[in-house]
Design a protein around this motif. Structure first.
Motif, PDB file in Angstrom:
ATOM      1  N   ASN A  47       9.016  15.755   3.061  1.00  0.00           N
ATOM      2  CA  ASN A  47       9.906  16.627   2.285  1.00  0.00           C
ATOM      3  C   ASN A  47      10.067  16.177   0.841  1.00  0.00           C
ATOM      4  O   ASN A  47      10.897  16.722   0.111  1.00  0.00           O
ATOM      5  N   ASN A  48       9.298  15.174   0.437  1.00  0.00           N
ATOM      6  CA  ASN A  48       9.393  14.632  -0.916  1.00  0.00           C
ATOM      7  C   ASN A  48       8.032  14.643  -1.582  1.00  0.00           C
ATOM      8  O   ASN A  48       7.009  14.844  -0.933  1.00  0.00           O
ATOM      9  N   TYR A  49       8.035  14.368  -2.871  1.00  0.00           N
ATOM     10  CA  TYR A  49       6.791  14.264  -3.620  1.00  0.00           C
ATOM     11  C   TYR A  49       6.940  13.140  -4.646  1.00  0.00           C
ATOM     12  O   TYR A  49       8.043  12.689  -4.951  1.00  0.00           O
ATOM     13  N   ILE A  50       5.824  12.698  -5.177  1.00  0.00           N
ATOM     14  CA  ILE A  50       5.797  11.580  -6.124  1.00  0.00           C
ATOM     15  C   ILE A  50       6.063  12.095  -7.535  1.00  0.00           C
ATOM     16  O   ILE A  50       5.424  13.039  -7.989  1.00  0.00           O
ATOM     17  N   VAL A  51       7.020  11.450  -8.223  1.00  0.00           N
ATOM     18  CA  VAL A  51       7.331  11.810  -9.609  1.00  0.00           C
ATOM     19  C   VAL A  51       6.895  10.737 -10.608  1.00  0.00           C
ATOM     20  O   VAL A  51       6.822  10.997 -11.803  1.00  0.00           O
ATOM     21  N   SER A  52       6.608   9.526 -10.099  1.00  0.00           N
ATOM     22  CA  SER A  52       6.080   8.498 -10.997  1.00  0.00           C
ATOM     23  C   SER A  52       5.232   7.497 -10.225  1.00  0.00           C
ATOM     24  O   SER A  52       5.438   7.263  -9.032  1.00  0.00           O
ATOM     25  N   TRP A  53       4.275   6.932 -10.928  1.00  0.00           N
ATOM     26  CA  TRP A  53       3.383   5.909 -10.394  1.00  0.00           C
ATOM     27  C   TRP A  53       3.225   4.858 -11.478  1.00  0.00           C
ATOM     28  O   TRP A  53       3.113   5.184 -12.667  1.00  0.00           O
ATOM     29  N   GLU A  54       3.212   3.584 -11.060  1.00  0.00           N
ATOM     30  CA  GLU A  54       3.094   2.487 -12.026  1.00  0.00           C
ATOM     31  C   GLU A  54       2.338   1.345 -11.383  1.00  0.00           C
ATOM     32  O   GLU A  54       2.521   1.038 -10.209  1.00  0.00           O
ATOM     33  N   ILE A  55       1.483   0.710 -12.154  1.00  0.00           N
ATOM     34  CA  ILE A  55       0.808  -0.501 -11.696  1.00  0.00           C
ATOM     35  C   ILE A  55       1.348  -1.650 -12.533  1.00  0.00           C
ATOM     36  O   ILE A  55       1.442  -1.553 -13.764  1.00  0.00           O
ATOM     37  N   LYS A  56       1.787  -2.687 -11.848  1.00  0.00           N
ATOM     38  CA  LYS A  56       2.394  -3.828 -12.531  1.00  0.00           C
ATOM     39  C   LYS A  56       1.915  -5.099 -11.842  1.00  0.00           C
ATOM     40  O   LYS A  56       2.274  -5.351 -10.696  1.00  0.00           O
ATOM     41  N   GLY A  57       1.079  -5.860 -12.525  1.00  0.00           N
ATOM     42  CA  GLY A  57       0.553  -7.078 -11.928  1.00  0.00           C
ATOM     43  C   GLY A  57      -0.286  -6.767 -10.707  1.00  0.00           C
ATOM     44  O   GLY A  57      -1.286  -6.074 -10.794  1.00  0.00           O
TER      45      GLY A  57
END
Length: 80
Positions: A47-57
């Protein structure tokens, strides 16, 4: 580097021009999310969707439309 698109999305790149963050006010396009992460989210948070993606280390973080935050390793395996 940071790029703002007319669709209210922001892209951030490192000094080597690798994308390190994508953030939108609406759903991120499926094509911008690693397939394994997208499948995990669709299966476990239908019931949800992705609003942000981040790669860190050595990790990747995604934020869902309900504000849940999920963490994956660099091989797209769910950590927490």
């Amino acid at each position: 580097y940071e790029v703002k698109l007319s669709c209210d999305c922001e892209l951030e790149f490192d000094k080597f021009e690798n994308i390190i963050e994508i953030e939108c006010k609406s759903k991120l396009p499926d094509s911008t999310i690693p397939t394994k992460i997208l499948s995990y989210v669709n299966s476990n948070f239908p019931n949800n969707y992705i609003v942000s993606w981040e790669i860190k280390g050595k990790i990747q973080k995604v934020e869902l439309s309900d504000k849940n935050k999920l963490v994956f390793d660099l091989e797209d395996n769910f950590l927490y």
